[in-house]
Scaffold this motif. Structure first.
Motif, PDB file in Angstrom:
ATOM      1  N   PRO A   1       0.792  -1.232   0.000  1.00 44.63           N
ATOM      2  CA  PRO A   1       0.000   0.000   0.000  1.00 44.63           C
ATOM      3  C   PRO A   1       0.825   1.283   0.000  1.00 44.63           C
ATOM      4  CG  PRO A   1      -1.012  -1.607   1.444  1.00 44.63           C
ATOM      5  CD  PRO A   1       0.304  -2.195   1.024  1.00 44.63           C
ATOM      6  N   HIS A   2       1.966   1.300   0.706  1.00 45.49           N
ATOM      7  CA  HIS A   2       2.802   2.504   0.726  1.00 45.49           C
ATOM      8  C   HIS A   2       3.370   2.798  -0.662  1.00 45.49           C
ATOM      9  CE1 HIS A   2       2.709   3.129   5.044  1.00 45.49           C
ATOM     10  NE2 HIS A   2       2.950   1.835   5.233  1.00 45.49           N
ATOM     11  N   ALA A   3       3.934   1.774  -1.299  1.00 43.79           N
ATOM     12  CA  ALA A   3       4.510   1.956  -2.633  1.00 43.79           C
ATOM     13  C   ALA A   3       3.428   2.312  -3.650  1.00 43.79           C
ATOM     14  CB  ALA A   3       5.241   0.682  -3.061  1.00 43.79           C
ATOM     15  N   ARG A   4       2.258   1.714  -3.478  1.00 47.73           N
ATOM     16  CA  ARG A   4       1.145   1.984  -4.392  1.00 47.73           C
ATOM     17  C   ARG A   4       0.737   3.455  -4.322  1.00 47.73           C
ATOM     18  NH1 ARG A   4      -4.762   0.486  -3.796  1.00 47.73           N
ATOM     19  NH2 ARG A   4      -5.547   0.066  -5.884  1.00 47.73           N
ATOM     20  N   ARG A   5       0.572   3.971  -3.116  1.00 48.82           N
ATOM     21  CA  ARG A   5       0.178   5.373  -2.976  1.00 48.82           C
ATOM     22  C   ARG A   5       1.288   6.319  -3.437  1.00 48.82           C
ATOM     23  NH1 ARG A   5      -4.733   6.733  -0.631  1.00 48.82           N
ATOM     24  NH2 ARG A   5      -6.043   4.860  -0.789  1.00 48.82           N
ATOM     25  N   ALA A   6       2.536   5.945  -3.233  1.00 48.64           N
ATOM     26  CA  ALA A   6       3.646   6.761  -3.730  1.00 48.64           C
ATOM     27  C   ALA A   6       3.629   6.809  -5.251  1.00 48.64           C
ATOM     28  CB  ALA A   6       4.979   6.208  -3.223  1.00 48.64           C
ATOM     29  N   THR A   7       3.263   5.695  -5.873  1.00 50.95           N
ATOM     30  CA  THR A   7       3.162   5.655  -7.332  1.00 50.95           C
ATOM     31  C   THR A   7       2.009   6.526  -7.805  1.00 50.95           C
ATOM     32  OG1 THR A   7       4.136   3.441  -7.438  1.00 50.95           O
ATOM     33  CG2 THR A   7       2.817   4.145  -9.317  1.00 50.95           C
ATOM     34  N   TRP A   8       0.901   6.474  -7.104  1.00 52.06           N
ATOM     35  CA  TRP A   8      -0.225   7.350  -7.456  1.00 52.06           C
ATOM     36  C   TRP A   8       0.212   8.819  -7.435  1.00 52.06           C
ATOM     37  CZ3 TRP A   8      -5.380   5.649  -4.653  1.00 52.06           C
ATOM     38  CH2 TRP A   8      -5.704   4.330  -5.034  1.00 52.06           C
ATOM     39  N   SER A   9       0.968   9.192  -6.402  1.00 50.44           N
ATOM     40  CA  SER A   9       1.446  10.568  -6.288  1.00 50.44           C
ATOM     41  C   SER A   9       2.356  10.938  -7.453  1.00 50.44           C
ATOM     42  CB  SER A   9       2.194  10.742  -4.959  1.00 50.44           C
ATOM     43  OG  SER A   9       2.749  12.029  -4.861  1.00 50.44           O
ATOM     44  N   LEU A  10       3.215  10.011  -7.848  1.00 49.71           N
ATOM     45  CA  LEU A  10       4.106  10.251  -8.981  1.00 49.71           C
ATOM     46  C   LEU A  10       3.302  10.430 -10.269  1.00 49.71           C
ATOM     47  CD1 LEU A  10       6.854  10.437 -10.310  1.00 49.71           C
ATOM     48  CD2 LEU A  10       6.982   7.929 -10.288  1.00 49.71           C
ATOM     49  N   LEU A  11       2.273   9.634 -10.451  1.00 47.14           N
ATOM     50  CA  LEU A  11       1.440   9.764 -11.648  1.00 47.14           C
ATOM     51  C   LEU A  11       0.721  11.110 -11.674  1.00 47.14           C
ATOM     52  CD1 LEU A  11      -0.080   6.175 -12.053  1.00 47.14           C
ATOM     53  CD2 LEU A  11       2.025   7.128 -13.011  1.00 47.14           C
ATOM     54  N   ASP A  12       0.306  11.587 -10.521  1.00 50.49           N
ATOM     55  CA  ASP A  12      -0.298  12.917 -10.445  1.00 50.49           C
ATOM     56  C   ASP A  12       0.698  13.989 -10.882  1.00 50.49           C
ATOM     57  OD1 ASP A  12      -2.872  12.255  -9.665  1.00 50.49           O
ATOM     58  OD2 ASP A  12      -2.409  12.343  -7.515  1.00 50.49           O
ATOM     59  N   GLU A  13       1.956  13.844 -10.471  1.00 43.78           N
ATOM     60  CA  GLU A  13       2.996  14.798 -10.863  1.00 43.78           C
ATOM     61  C   GLU A  13       3.223  14.774 -12.372  1.00 43.78           C
ATOM     62  OE1 GLU A  13       6.578  14.101  -8.671  1.00 43.78           O
ATOM     63  OE2 GLU A  13       5.535  14.079  -6.738  1.00 43.78           O
ATOM     64  N   LEU A  14       3.246  13.580 -12.954  1.00 44.64           N
ATOM     65  CA  LEU A  14       3.437  13.462 -14.391  1.00 44.64           C
ATOM     66  C   LEU A  14       2.296  14.129 -15.145  1.00 44.64           C
ATOM     67  CD1 LEU A  14       4.597   9.731 -14.615  1.00 44.64           C
ATOM     68  CD2 LEU A  14       6.022  11.760 -14.986  1.00 44.64           C
ATOM     69  N   ARG A  15       1.090  13.880 -14.696  1.00 44.90           N
ATOM     70  CA  ARG A  15      -0.083  14.476 -15.337  1.00 44.90           C
ATOM     71  C   ARG A  15      -0.016  15.997 -15.259  1.00 44.90           C
ATOM     72  NH1 ARG A  15      -5.535  12.011 -13.374  1.00 44.90           N
ATOM     73  NH2 ARG A  15      -4.518  12.407 -11.383  1.00 44.90           N
ATOM     74  N   ALA A  16       0.341  16.515 -14.096  1.00 47.83           N
ATOM     75  CA  ALA A  16       0.441  17.965 -13.922  1.00 47.83           C
ATOM     76  C   ALA A  16       1.517  18.573 -14.822  1.00 47.83           C
ATOM     77  CB  ALA A  16       0.735  18.297 -12.459  1.00 47.83           C
ATOM     78  N   ALA A  17       2.526  17.767 -15.157  1.00 52.71           N
ATOM     79  CA  ALA A  17       3.601  18.222 -16.037  1.00 52.71           C
ATOM     80  C   ALA A  17       3.229  18.108 -17.519  1.00 52.71           C
ATOM     81  CB  ALA A  17       4.877  17.426 -15.764  1.00 52.71           C
ATOM     82  N   GLY A  18       2.011  17.624 -17.810  1.00 52.22           N
ATOM     83  CA  GLY A  18       1.551  17.559 -19.194  1.00 52.22           C
ATOM     84  C   GLY A  18       1.759  16.234 -19.890  1.00 52.22           C
ATOM     85  N   VAL A  19       2.224  15.224 -19.151  1.00 54.38           N
ATOM     86  CA  VAL A  19       2.441  13.908 -19.748  1.00 54.38           C
ATOM     87  C   VAL A  19       1.084  13.210 -19.969  1.00 54.38           C
ATOM     88  CG1 VAL A  19       3.517  11.640 -19.433  1.00 54.38           C
ATOM     89  CG2 VAL A  19       4.695  13.712 -18.657  1.00 54.38           C
ATOM     90  N   ALA A  20       0.921  12.585 -21.107  1.00 51.40           N
ATOM     91  CA  ALA A  20      -0.255  11.748 -21.366  1.00 51.40           C
ATOM     92  C   ALA A  20       0.037  10.354 -20.823  1.00 51.40           C
ATOM     93  CB  ALA A  20      -0.545  11.677 -22.858  1.00 51.40           C
ATOM     94  N   ILE A  21      -0.844   9.860 -19.963  1.00 48.47           N
ATOM     95  CA  ILE A  21      -0.650   8.565 -19.319  1.00 48.47           C
ATOM     96  C   ILE A  21      -1.772   7.626 -19.735  1.00 48.47           C
ATOM     97  CG2 ILE A  21      -0.426   7.333 -17.127  1.00 48.47           C
ATOM     98  CD1 ILE A  21       0.280  10.083 -15.860  1.00 48.47           C
ATOM     99  N   VAL A  22      -1.405   6.467 -20.257  1.00 48.67           N
ATOM    100  CA  VAL A  22      -2.374   5.418 -20.573  1.00 48.67           C
ATOM    101  C   VAL A  22      -2.077   4.260 -19.639  1.00 48.67           C
ATOM    102  CG1 VAL A  22      -3.266   3.832 -22.319  1.00 48.67           C
ATOM    103  CG2 VAL A  22      -2.564   6.154 -22.970  1.00 48.67           C
ATOM    104  N   LEU A  23      -3.039   3.908 -18.810  1.00 52.41           N
ATOM    105  CA  LEU A  23      -2.831   2.946 -17.735  1.00 52.41           C
ATOM    106  C   LEU A  23      -3.849   1.822 -17.819  1.00 52.41           C
ATOM    107  CD1 LEU A  23      -2.201   3.727 -14.021  1.00 52.41           C
ATOM    108  CD2 LEU A  23      -4.281   2.496 -14.612  1.00 52.41           C
ATOM    109  N   THR A  24      -3.375   0.590 -17.701  1.00 54.19           N
ATOM    110  CA  THR A  24      -4.285  -0.532 -17.525  1.00 54.19           C
ATOM    111  C   THR A  24      -4.180  -1.008 -16.084  1.00 54.19           C
ATOM    112  OG1 THR A  24      -2.806  -2.423 -17.981  1.00 54.19           O
ATOM    113  CG2 THR A  24      -3.745  -1.249 -19.890  1.00 54.19           C
ATOM    114  N   THR A  25      -5.281  -1.435 -15.516  1.00 50.89           N
ATOM    115  CA  THR A  25      -5.279  -1.930 -14.145  1.00 50.89           C
ATOM    116  C   THR A  25      -6.506  -2.779 -13.911  1.00 50.89           C
ATOM    117  OG1 THR A  25      -5.198  -1.290 -11.811  1.00 50.89           O
ATOM    118  CG2 THR A  25      -6.456   0.146 -13.278  1.00 50.89           C
ATOM    119  N   HIS A  26      -6.375  -3.719 -12.979  1.00 46.97           N
ATOM    120  CA  HIS A  26      -7.531  -4.479 -12.508  1.00 46.97           C
ATOM    121  C   HIS A  26      -8.076  -3.883 -11.212  1.00 46.97           C
ATOM    122  CE1 HIS A  26      -7.542  -7.650 -15.460  1.00 46.97           C
ATOM    123  NE2 HIS A  26      -6.261  -7.911 -15.251  1.00 46.97           N
TER     124      HIS A  26
END
Length: 238
Positions: free
Chosen positions: A164-189
């Motif tokens: 859970p800690h690593a997962r939430r840290a990854t979520w935070s990183l993805l938010d940073e990427l999005r804010a920087a203008g990166v297009a993110i395509v993610l698959t997840t279950h």
């Protein structure tokens, strides 16, 4: 206000493998500065879609445009990042050595030490990849996808195996990427992951888009995203 030009356009994509239609006229798009989630049961065609988008597989019909160029074009290769589900070829190399190697492939890579810290790899940076836990391998895979400063990144189940800690840290990183203008395509279950992160969701079943929209539009009323997913997909026993 003018809408941003799509970073990814998938137009009526069809792929047949082993006599089975894996993708069947699938269309979707992804915009800069947005996280686009592609959801579907096992076998729905998500990984095949990513392989087509990154030029690893040629479709039987349809087209994929990536950053304004056909998928797989040399002109955009350095501007696209990919985090696959598994990278067994890395087995003997240490995590930081892998990232240093990947950094050498790009003209303007991220600083390896800074990326190691940001992705939480410090404690196992010198450990051979094959000896890492599943979640640790995922962290290294994510860093590898980001090392070249991509404008568009494909993440195939990026938090699978993470605690859970690593997962939430990854979520935070993805938010940073999005804010920087990166297009993110993610698959997840993980429906909670898609519900928390996605700007737009495509639910795919049997190689087609079954339903799509923003999380708020799809979950209007009392439905959760998982409810919507179950209502618009079939299980593997169909």
């Amino acid at each position: 206000m003018t809408a941003p030009v799509a970073a990814l356009v998938v137009d009526r994509l069809s792929v047949t493998l082993g006599g089975r239609a894996v993708l069947d006229g699938l269309s979707l798009s992804a915009a800069p500065g947005r996280l686009t989630a592609v959801l579907g049961p096992n076998g729905a065609g998500k990984t095949t879609l990513i392989r087509c988008c990154t030029g690893l597989l040629s479709p039987d019909a349809g087209a994929v445009t990536v950053l304004g160029r056909p998928a797989g074009s040399a002109e955009v290769a350095a501007r696209v990042g990919l985090m696959p589900q598994s990278t067994g070829a890395w087995s003997g190399i240490r995590a930081v050595e892998l990232l240093e190697h990947l950094a050498g492939l790009y003209a303007r890579p991220h600083d390896v030490d800074a990326l190691v810290r940001r992705c939480g790899i410090d404690a196992f940076a010198r450990t051979p990849y094959r000896r890492l836990s599943g979640g640790q391998q995922q962290a290294v895979n994510l860093a590898g996808a980001l090392i070249g400063r991509p404008e568009l990144v494909f993440l195939d189940e990026p938090t699978a195996g993470m605690d859970p800690h690593a997962r939430r840290a990854t979520w935070s990183l993805l938010d940073e990427l999005r804010a920087a203008g990166v297009a993110i395509v993610l698959t997840t279950h993980a429906m909670d992951e898609a519900q928390a992160l996605a700007d737009h969701v495509y639910i795919v079943d049997a190689g087609r888009v079954s339903v799509s929209g923003t999380v708020s539009a799809l979950t209007s009323g009392d439905q959760s995203l998982e409810d919507v997913f179950l209502a618009h997909t079939h299980g593997a026993t169909r």
